[in-house]
Design an enzyme around this catalytic site. Sequence first.
Site, PDB file in Angstrom:
ATOM      1  N   CYS A  47      69.563  19.592   3.905  1.00 28.01           N
ATOM      2  CA  CYS A  47      70.093  18.241   4.125  1.00 28.01           C
ATOM      3  C   CYS A  47      71.322  18.243   5.041  1.00 28.01           C
ATOM      4  O   CYS A  47      72.091  17.278   5.060  1.00 28.01           O
ATOM      5  CB  CYS A  47      70.454  17.583   2.799  1.00 28.01           C
ATOM      6  N   CYS A  54      69.779  14.992  -5.649  1.00 21.08           N
ATOM      7  CA  CYS A  54      71.235  15.144  -5.819  1.00 21.08           C
ATOM      8  C   CYS A  54      71.644  14.870  -7.264  1.00 21.08           C
ATOM      9  O   CYS A  54      72.550  15.525  -7.783  1.00 21.08           O
ATOM     10  CB  CYS A  54      71.989  14.183  -4.894  1.00 21.08           C
ATOM     11  N   CYS A 100      76.591  12.181  -2.016  1.00 16.49           N
ATOM     12  CA  CYS A 100      75.673  12.766  -2.991  1.00 16.49           C
ATOM     13  C   CYS A 100      75.797  12.109  -4.366  1.00 16.49           C
ATOM     14  O   CYS A 100      74.999  12.393  -5.253  1.00 16.49           O
ATOM     15  CB  CYS A 100      75.919  14.272  -3.105  1.00 16.49           C
ATOM     16  N   CYS A 133      73.944  21.114   1.222  1.00 14.76           N
ATOM     17  CA  CYS A 133      72.771  21.966   1.065  1.00 14.76           C
ATOM     18  C   CYS A 133      72.077  22.159   2.413  1.00 14.76           C
ATOM     19  O   CYS A 133      72.043  21.238   3.245  1.00 14.76           O
ATOM     20  CB  CYS A 133      71.795  21.330   0.081  1.00 14.76           C
TER      21      CYS A 133
END
Length: 242
Positions: free
Chosen positions: A214, A129, A237, A211
């Site tokens: 994730c 991240c 993040c 994303c």
Amino acid sequence: MTAPTTPTTTRRDPEVLSALAAEGARELGADASADDVAAWAARTFPGSLAVACSMQDAVVPAVVARHAPGVDVLFLDTGYHFAETHGTRDRVAAELDVRVVDVRPTLSVTQQDIRYGPRLHERDPAACCRMRKVDPLRAALGGYECWVTGVRREEGPTRADTPLVQWDQQFGLVKVNPLAAWTVDELVGYAAEHQVPVNLLLSDGYPSIGCEPCTRRVEPGADPRSGRWAGFAKTECGLHPS
Ligand code: SF4
């Protein structure tokens, strides 16, 4: 369109900007509407305002564009997004009066895999991240004086105290959160009423979309962010530290 971004003003000193943040918070109070907050940001930071958008929905760009037509909308193009997220990004660029700016990491996913090994997100999501979101956003925000986010207090404990206007110590500019007090029902209602693009995954079991590697579906009624980084203690993040 891709970074670098092209704000039109020279950034004022941090002391000046943090004083403006304090002044705005006082002027707006705790109960200002999203429109009032966006209008204040537009008149205080003309040409130096950016909106961050994950392309989960485009409500915050839509609200800001009413007061700052053509505003820059920063999309963190991590290389790991769902196709539906890119589809939302393209609709936002086509349908709203904004300029979408794709902010990309220094390393492509392939380059990151070569340097750090494949699927870093499975082993060290904080590092992934940082390289794919936090550092690129820091670079992109460098020329702006104020950024606007869609953070809402009800999204989770780390966001419960989100103010409408604040000084962002991490990135060194003013941070504005016009939707801080909104519920998800208000968000969905606004999107429907104003025909604002929303990510198709929202109605497919994904109340919080990041994303693809994730993000998981969550059960109805579960914590909306429980599908993010499942299996890790991580819940943010790094863009919005509490
Ligand atoms: Fe990497 Fe996952 Fe963070 Fe995306 S959300 S940058 S894939 S760790």
